[in-house]
Design an enzyme around this catalytic site. Structure first.
Site, mmCIF file in Angstrom:
data_model
loop_
_atom_site.group_PDB
_atom_site.id
_atom_site.type_symbol
_atom_site.label_atom_id
_atom_site.label_comp_id
_atom_site.label_asym_id
_atom_site.label_seq_id
_atom_site.Cartn_x
_atom_site.Cartn_y
_atom_site.Cartn_z
ATOM 1 N N CYS A 97 8.538 -8.319 13.664
ATOM 2 C CA CYS A 97 8.995 -7.081 14.313
ATOM 3 C C CYS A 97 10.313 -7.217 15.060
ATOM 4 C CB CYS A 97 7.912 -6.579 15.255
ATOM 5 S SG CYS A 97 6.334 -6.406 14.445
ATOM 6 N N ARG A 145 6.667 -15.326 9.582
ATOM 7 C CA ARG A 145 7.911 -14.578 9.400
ATOM 8 C C ARG A 145 8.882 -14.777 10.575
ATOM 9 N NH1 ARG A 145 5.582 -8.857 7.614
ATOM 10 N NH2 ARG A 145 3.798 -9.640 8.797
ATOM 11 N N PHE A 163 6.519 -10.904 29.352
ATOM 12 C CA PHE A 163 7.662 -11.173 28.475
ATOM 13 C C PHE A 163 8.815 -11.846 29.210
ATOM 14 C CE2 PHE A 163 6.897 -9.659 24.148
ATOM 15 C CZ PHE A 163 5.559 -9.367 24.333
#
Ligand code: UGA
Length: 439
Positions: free
Chosen positions: A263, A331, A252
């Site tokens: 999320c 999304r 990450f």
């Protein structure tokens, strides 16, 4: 063991299919009749690698079944998982819990015998306790416990994340409930998966801590990328240089156009609200939300700058629309801001995504959707990579150059090597690395 999974969205369907693969009898319940009929026929409503096979195999083995009738699903279940949606409420960012509470009430009315009611949806602290109140009110006679068992599945890698998790978090109030959940996850003991047993509140908050920490890590490296560009440093090397430190870790730390998906954007917002409401604001996450929001617009500005300051009457070829590869999920994808911003600045857009175009067709106006990466570049003034699908990682540079009007490539995911791009003769802009001018 028998369980019911309420909600066949992403989390419910993956978890239900994986539990059935463990040998548990699973009934997945959803109000959407069309979806249930499709699933009964072995058709998967979402794109997730490996899921369709898993569903088909377990359907055939009769360990997995689908129904719209919650009563039948819940009857005789040792545990009922609530995995319904928790969208952001309009204005604010609080999670909308009406589906969770509605499901709790219906489960209460349907259960027979001792049942553990488990929230799997990502829910703010205190939700489990409210579920307990709702169930006790609806069925004062019932024998039940509530539990929290958050999921840590990544889209595109959800099955392996479920089957080989870094850890399982279980929040319970009684030993009896903890035993039921431990029994369900027993197949993971062989892999020596750590099981974190804790209280309801701690389990609920752990999920938010995980997602907001990861969102913060991404935002940290994104801001470093901006600094690298200003001072002539390379963010990938910085990420490697810090990531090798075991205390930091190398995951990450990929700089890019900002995090998206179903999320991180929703969970960061919900945590900010929870923390404010509790009188303990988490300012670092408030800042993360703000930076990430602005970043998407900045990416459009980057494309404009790459085109010499204007995209008016120019054609921009966009590769990748989904928020990340290996999903059809649009999304909160950065493309949803980048594309309209470029259009506002006068650009025409030609776009391609391996899985997301069906969904994208409803979300964009005046975008020409193309059949493949090369069709997208035909006659374009600039090529922009927004999502790092494997299909874009080994483009034929000569062909790309012959199709583009000008050899300008803006790579918002740093998928190409600077040396290769120099050799190929592109004007190349990436994130947090030196810009290259075509010779
Ligand atoms: C995320 C978490 O990773 C899961 O552990 C969690 O279970 C899930 O949310 C959830 O709450 O349901 P997901 O949204 O599928 O999973 O996707 P990620 O792989 O985490 O990526 C999220 C966003 O961050 C993407 O837009 C991705 O492009 C971006 N990202 C990720 C970066 O920009 N840089 C990175 O280094 C990593």
């Amino acid at each position: 063991m028998k369980i019911a999974m309420i909600g066949t969205g992403y989390v419910g369907l993956v978890s239900g299919a994986c539990f059935s693969e463990f040998g548990v009898e699973v009934v997945c319940v959803d109000k959407d009749e069309e979806k249930i009929n499709k699933l009964k026929a072995g058709e998967c409503p979402i794109y997730e690698p490996g899921l369709e096979n898993l569903v088909a195999n377990n359907l055939a083995a009769k360990r997995l079944s689908f129904t719209t009738d919650l009563k039948t699903g819940v009857k005789g279940a040792d545990a009922v998982f609530i995995a319904v949606g928790t969208p952001s409420r309009r204005g604010g960012g609080h999670a909308d819990l009406s589906y969770v509470y509605g499901a709790a009430k219906e489960v209460a009315e349907a259960m027979d015998g001792y049942t553990v009611i488990v929230t799997k949806s990502t829910v703010p602290v205190g939700t489990g306790r409210e579920v307990k109140r709702i169930v006790a009110e609806a069925r004062p006679d019932a024998e039940f416990d509530v539990a929290s068992n958050p999921e840590f599945l990544r889209e595109g890698a959800a099955i392996s994340d479920f089957m080989r998790p870094d850890r399982v978090v279980i929040g319970t109030e009684t030993e009896r409930a903890a035993d039921v959940l431990s029994e369900l996850y027993r197949p993971l003991y062989l892999l020596e998966t750590p099981i974190v047993q804790t209280t309801l509140e701690t389990a609920e908050l752990t999920k938010y801590a995980a997602n907001t920490f990861l969102a913060t890590k991404i935002t940290f490296i994104n801001e470093f990328a901006d600094l690298c560009e200003k001072v002539g440093a390379n963010v990938q090397d910085v990420a490697r240089g810090i990531g090798l430190d075991g205390r930091i870790g190398n995951k990450f730390l990929h700089a890019g156009p900002g995090y998206g998906g179903s999320c991180f954007p929703k969970d960061t917002l919900a945590l900010v609200q929870t923390a404010k409401d509790a009188g303990a604001p988490i300012r670092i996450v408030e800042t993360v939300v703000d930076i990430n929001e602005k970043r998407k617009t900045q990416m459009a500005e980057k494309v404009v700058a790459a085109c010499g300051g204007s995209v008016a009457n120019k054609t921009v070829a966009v590769l990748g629309l989904t928020f990340k590869p290996d999903t059809d999920d649009m999304r909160d994808s950065p493309s949803l801001v980048i594309v309209p911003e470029l259009q506002k600045a006068g650009a025409s857009i030609q776009a391609y995504d391996p899985q997301g175009m069906k969904e994208a067709a409803h979300l964009f106006e005046d975008v020409v959707f193309c059949e493949g990466p090369y069709e997208t570049m035909q006659g374009a003034d600039v090529l922009v990579i927004v999502t790092e699908w494997n299909a874009f990682r080994a483009l034929d540079f000569e062909r790309v150059k012959s199709l583009l009007k000008t050899p300008i490539l803006v790579d918002l995911r740093n998928i190409y090597n600077l040396e290769d791009m120099k050799r190929a003769g592109f004007t190349y802009y990436s994130v947090g690395r030196e810009a290259l001018a075509a010779e």
